[in-house]
Motif scaffolding. Sequence first.
Motif, short mmCIF file in Angstrom:
data_model
loop_
_atom_site.label_atom_id
_atom_site.label_comp_id
_atom_site.label_asym_id
_atom_site.label_seq_id
_atom_site.Cartn_x
_atom_site.Cartn_y
_atom_site.Cartn_z
N GLY A 32 0.82 -1.18 0.18
CA GLY A 32 0.10 0.08 0.02
C GLY A 32 0.86 1.31 0.01
O GLY A 32 1.73 1.54 -0.81
N GLY A 33 0.61 2.05 1.18
CA GLY A 33 1.33 3.26 1.12
C GLY A 33 2.63 3.09 1.64
O GLY A 33 3.58 4.04 1.64
N GLY A 34 2.97 2.14 2.35
CA GLY A 34 4.12 1.82 2.61
C GLY A 34 4.74 2.61 3.81
O GLY A 34 6.22 2.82 4.08
N SER A 35 3.94 2.97 4.76
CA SER A 35 4.13 3.86 5.72
C SER A 35 5.35 3.33 6.85
O SER A 35 6.03 3.96 7.34
N PHE A 36 4.95 1.86 6.98
CA PHE A 36 5.70 1.08 8.17
C PHE A 36 7.08 0.85 7.46
O PHE A 36 8.23 1.46 8.32
N PHE A 37 7.20 0.80 6.24
CA PHE A 37 8.84 0.72 5.48
C PHE A 37 9.39 1.99 5.73
O PHE A 37 10.34 1.94 6.00
N TYR A 38 8.58 3.18 5.37
CA TYR A 38 9.36 4.36 5.14
C TYR A 38 9.76 4.66 6.76
O TYR A 38 10.72 5.54 6.95
N SER A 39 9.11 4.55 7.78
CA SER A 39 9.39 4.73 9.08
C SER A 39 10.75 3.57 9.63
O SER A 39 11.57 4.34 10.31
N ILE A 40 10.64 2.55 9.26
CA ILE A 40 11.73 1.53 9.77
C ILE A 40 13.08 1.87 8.71
O ILE A 40 13.95 1.53 9.25
N LYS A 41 12.74 1.97 7.60
CA LYS A 41 14.03 2.40 6.65
C LYS A 41 14.96 1.03 6.87
O LYS A 41 16.16 1.36 7.12
N PRO A 42 14.62 -0.03 6.42
CA PRO A 42 15.44 -1.29 6.86
C PRO A 42 16.68 -1.40 5.71
O PRO A 42 16.10 -0.64 4.41
N ALA A 43 17.60 -1.94 6.03
CA ALA A 43 18.84 -2.17 5.00
C ALA A 43 18.53 -3.05 3.71
O ALA A 43 18.82 -2.61 2.72
N TYR A 44 17.87 -4.02 4.16
CA TYR A 44 17.33 -4.88 2.87
C TYR A 44 15.85 -5.04 3.10
O TYR A 44 15.29 -5.48 4.15
N SER A 45 15.33 -5.09 1.83
CA SER A 45 13.77 -5.47 2.05
C SER A 45 13.17 -6.07 0.65
O SER A 45 13.72 -5.89 -0.36
N ILE A 46 11.91 -6.78 1.03
CA ILE A 46 11.26 -7.20 -0.18
C ILE A 46 9.88 -6.70 -0.03
O ILE A 46 9.20 -6.94 1.07
N LEU A 47 9.33 -6.04 -1.11
CA LEU A 47 8.18 -5.28 -1.01
C LEU A 47 7.07 -5.80 -1.91
O LEU A 47 7.49 -5.75 -3.11
N GLY A 48 5.98 -6.18 -1.48
CA GLY A 48 4.82 -6.47 -2.52
C GLY A 48 3.48 -6.06 -2.56
O GLY A 48 3.11 -5.60 -1.54
N ASP A 49 2.76 -6.22 -3.54
CA ASP A 49 1.40 -5.88 -3.37
C ASP A 49 0.71 -6.24 -4.65
O ASP A 49 1.46 -6.59 -5.88
N SER A 50 -0.63 -6.67 -4.72
CA SER A 50 -1.30 -7.37 -5.78
C SER A 50 -1.81 -6.36 -6.87
O SER A 50 -2.21 -6.63 -7.80
#
Length: 266
Positions: free
Chosen positions: A36-54
């Motif tokens: 979705g809007g990825g708000s948790f991702f942008y808060s956590i700013k991880p070193a490596y990530s896999i992000l998906g959505d349908s």
Amino acid sequence: MNPFLAWTGGKRWLVKVAPELLDIPFHGRYIEPFLGGGSFFYSIKPAYSILGDSNRDLIITYNAIKNYHKEVVRLLKFHHNNHSKSYYYLVRDQIFKDDLEIAAQFIYLNRTCFNSIYRVNLKGKFNVPIGTKNKVIQDNDKWDEWSKALQSSKLVWGDFEQLVDESTDGDLLFLDPPYTVRHNNNGFIKYNEILFSWADQERLAKAANRARKRGVKIIITNANHESIRELYCNDFSVKEISRYSSIAANSVNRNRYEELIITCNI
Ligand SMILES: C[S@@+](CC[C@H](N)C(=O)[O-])C[C@H]1O[C@@H](n2cnc3c(N)ncnc32)[C@H](O)[C@@H]1O
């Protein structure tokens, strides 16, 4: 960092009421299959990530911001300068083939449509009417940072199950599905049922359980409903949360706690 999209069911508020979730240590990848809007991702700013959505166009948009954000912003400025009621409907009804144009259209519509809702008709065409906001380019846009945060992300278009099954020991899995419950009279949740059925909700719980057994650290958010509690009651920790207060294990007023935070291996 706030995200560049406003998203229905977005978790922008979550990090404010439960900031401890940002401090969970993990040495693997951050995996978020309902981006979705990825708000948790942008808060956590991880070193490596896999992000998906349908949502295919959503993933095209993230990829464009990752790889060509300056070109997307150039197209977005054009939309900004031409924005009007008739221009909105002209852009809304266009079918673009080029990924940069799709991304600029996606962000333009997200920022100017009614309540930033994402809804499509039976043919899969976005059909939300124009809203009241008309600032496409905003003063607090952070395109360089939004793009930089995605540089070590793999973006995947598709169903959540493949990403959940890809997680291994040491990864942090954040699962924020559309909210559906077994039986309900809530109109918003009823609309979600078309997109994410109760069978999908059960499939998610089974996949999360497989990941739990592999040692994956998991955070799930969902509706505060008996049917959801039943799905996770055995092996997960289930806490009630309200966007207006902090996590409460024993709520005095149950109605105030409208969502659940479900965790394990943390
Ligand atoms: C509640 S939203 C996520 C909100 C996000 N956490 C945020 O803060 O903005 C749920 C997302 O799941 C996606 N989705 C729905 N069904 C899906 C499926 N079967 N697999 C993967 N993603 C799905 C929707 O497109 C939507 O973007």
